[in-house]
Design an enzyme around this catalytic site. Structure first.
Site, PDB file in Angstrom:
ATOM      1  N   ASP A 247     104.355   5.558 -19.277  1.00  0.00           N
ATOM      2  CA  ASP A 247     103.153   5.143 -18.337  1.00  0.00           C
ATOM      3  C   ASP A 247     101.972   5.897 -18.647  1.00  0.00           C
ATOM      4  O   ASP A 247     102.010   6.722 -19.550  1.00  0.00           O
ATOM      5  CB  ASP A 247     103.940   5.593 -17.018  1.00  0.00           C
ATOM      6  N   LYS A 269     101.026   1.995 -16.090  1.00  0.00           N
ATOM      7  CA  LYS A 269     100.827   1.607 -14.597  1.00  0.00           C
ATOM      8  C   LYS A 269      99.845   2.508 -14.064  1.00  0.00           C
ATOM      9  O   LYS A 269     100.188   3.639 -13.943  1.00  0.00           O
ATOM     10  CB  LYS A 269     102.108   1.298 -13.950  1.00  0.00           C
ATOM     11  N   MET A 382      98.172   9.323  -4.677  1.00  0.00           N
ATOM     12  CA  MET A 382      97.359   8.057  -4.889  1.00  0.00           C
ATOM     13  C   MET A 382      96.632   8.242  -3.445  1.00  0.00           C
ATOM     14  O   MET A 382      96.347   6.937  -2.864  1.00  0.00           O
ATOM     15  CB  MET A 382      98.131   6.817  -5.095  1.00  0.00           C
TER      16      MET A 382
END
Length: 472
Positions: A247, A269, A382
């Protein structure tokens, strides 16, 4: 080459140790592991050697050394503090052509002890010829780290089945290919994980159907970024991989630790950025595993904490593919520690809740009444995606505007940056943060200034403009 590396069979051979202090003890312990018959000459004995004598694991000959005692000994170790005696022993052993090691005096040794990595029956010995012992220790640590503790069990089982394999594959080349295929299959992982019955079942299947390829998918958590925080098991698996799907959050330092001839496929991602779909990643994992490959799925942090690892393993199980999971240090724990912020503390927080800012969209509703309880620290992955929404909802449901927050960018790496502020400033502060970043909300943030140890921080307050902070 100053020394020829050889392995001596000392089983039931007579070995003499002159001296019985702590240094002699270390050599005796090593010799006992090789099943040597050990005799000792010494006036005094340390307590541990005396215990070995009482247990009849060693023999005591005399208090003082005499040349006549050397008769019938295969190997001698001098471990006394008397340099003249050590010299005498060395000279006499050379005269009678007996192998001799005078401890800590390389000039009086016909052989030296290497640094040993024991995974019996696999034994690895390394030496610098006495030139660089510290470097040798560091090399040994690196080699130790990539060799599983049950590596010896693999060799033992292979040895038990060697004659059967030889009968089944009479052609030398066929036999060689079989062993290569076996040692690159799930057979090895079963033994490492203590599942020897499954390992033997796999071996039997490969004997009956030698052309059948068995692949597997291993989910590996790469940790929060710093390669020093990679687990030992993760490093071992990365050294065994045929293919690695990694990733965006996996650091370059960690990628450098992957086996050199493994194929690395970027399936980055990252929230808010268009990338390969999860469905395509799953299809690729299954396709590669069905080719008989050992496929490592390498994810930042821990694969089961907002990493969609569960979805990928579900699909693998549905496709009847063998799976493993190697946990990683999740960003919430690793980054907080590197920022000097304890997520729980008796005076500030009785618990911690992990959430993701990504779940504040797509019609997902958080339980804001629980999240607004000031007794809990909130860690938001996030968080930049919905910073304003998070701030508004928490304040609306009871969190104080002045609740301390920390935004940590590129945590645990040399580029780590910590910005400290208040909950009502969250949206503004996120504009200063560099991705990837982690948000921590709660009173424990107050401890950062006192406990920080890794990098400097920036403190946000309303008296400064955003532009002035950016230019700091």
């Amino acid at each position: 080459m100053d020394y020829l590396p050889i392995f001596l069979d000392l089983k039931y051979k007579n070995v003499l140790v002159v001296g019985a202090g702590d240094i002699a003890l270390n050599k005796i312990k090593l010799l006992l592991r090789s099943n040597a018959l050990i005799s000792v000459i010494s006036k005094n004995m340390c307590s541990e050697i005396r215990c070995l004598l009482v247990q009849k694991k060693i023999f005591w000959i005399a208090r003082e050394f005499k040349t006549s005692y050397l008769k019938n000994f295969f190997l001698v170790i001098a471990a006394t503090s008397n340099s003249e005696l050590n010299k005498k022993i060395f000279q006499k052993c050379n005269k009678f052509k007996i192998l001799i090691n005078v401890v800590d005096d390389q000039s009086k040794c016909s052989f030296i002890f290497p640094s040993i990595i024991d995974r019996s029956p696999i034994v690895i010995a390394i030496s610098s010829g006495g030139k660089a012992p510290v470097l040798l220790r560091l090399l040994r640590e690196k080699i130790e780290s990539i060799l599983p503790m049950r590596l010896g069990n693999i060799a033992k089982i292979a040895g038990d089945w060697r004659s059967i394999i030889k009968k089944r594959f009479s052609n030398l080349l066929e036999r060689k290919h079989f062993w290569e295929k076996l040692f690159n299959s799930v057979f090895v992982q079963y033994i490492i994980n203590g599942k020897e019955k499954k390992a033997i079942s796999t071996l039997k299947n490969m004997i009956e159907k030698p052309n059948k390829l068995t692949g597997e998918i291993i989910l590996v958590g790469a940790g929060p970024g710093n390669s020093d925080l990679l687990t030992l098991r993760a490093l071992q698996v990365m050294q065994e991989a045929d293919v690695v799907l990694y990733d965006n959050l996996v650091s370059q330092d960690i990628l450098e630790l992957i086996r050199r001839d493994a194929k690395c496929i970027y399936v980055g991602k990252r929230a808010g950025i268009k990338s390969i779909t999860q469905l395509k990643i799953i299809k690729l994992l299954i396709f590669l595993a069905k080719q008989g490959k050992k496929v490592v799925r390498l994810k930042g942090g821990d694969s089961f904490i907002f990493g969609r690892g569960g979805e990928e393993l579900e699909a693998a199980k549905n496709a009847n593919i063998n799976i493993q999971v190697v946990p990683g240090i999740t960003a919430g724990i690793g980054v907080a520690a590197y920022s000097g912020i304890p997520l729980t503390h008796r005076d500030y927080a009785q618990g911690v809740i992990f959430i993701t800012g990504y779940q504040c969209i797509n019609n997902f509703t958080n339980n804001w009444s629980i999240l607004s309880n000031s007794n809990y620290t909130i860690v938001v992955y996030m968080g930049s995606l919905k910073a304003l929404e998070i701030s508004k909802q928490l304040i609306f449901h009871g969190r104080l505007k002045s609740t301390p927050i920390a935004i940590i960018s590129q945590g645990t790496t040399i580029n780590q940056k910590v910005i400290i502020g208040r909950l009502d400033e969250l949206d503004k502060i996120f504009r200063l943060a560099i991705s990837p970043s982690l948000l921590i909300i709660g009173q424990v943030v107050l401890l950062h200034k006192k406990l920080e140890w890794f990098k400097n921080s920036t403190y946000f307050n309303n008296s400064k403009t955003i532009s002035s902070i950016i230019n700091m």
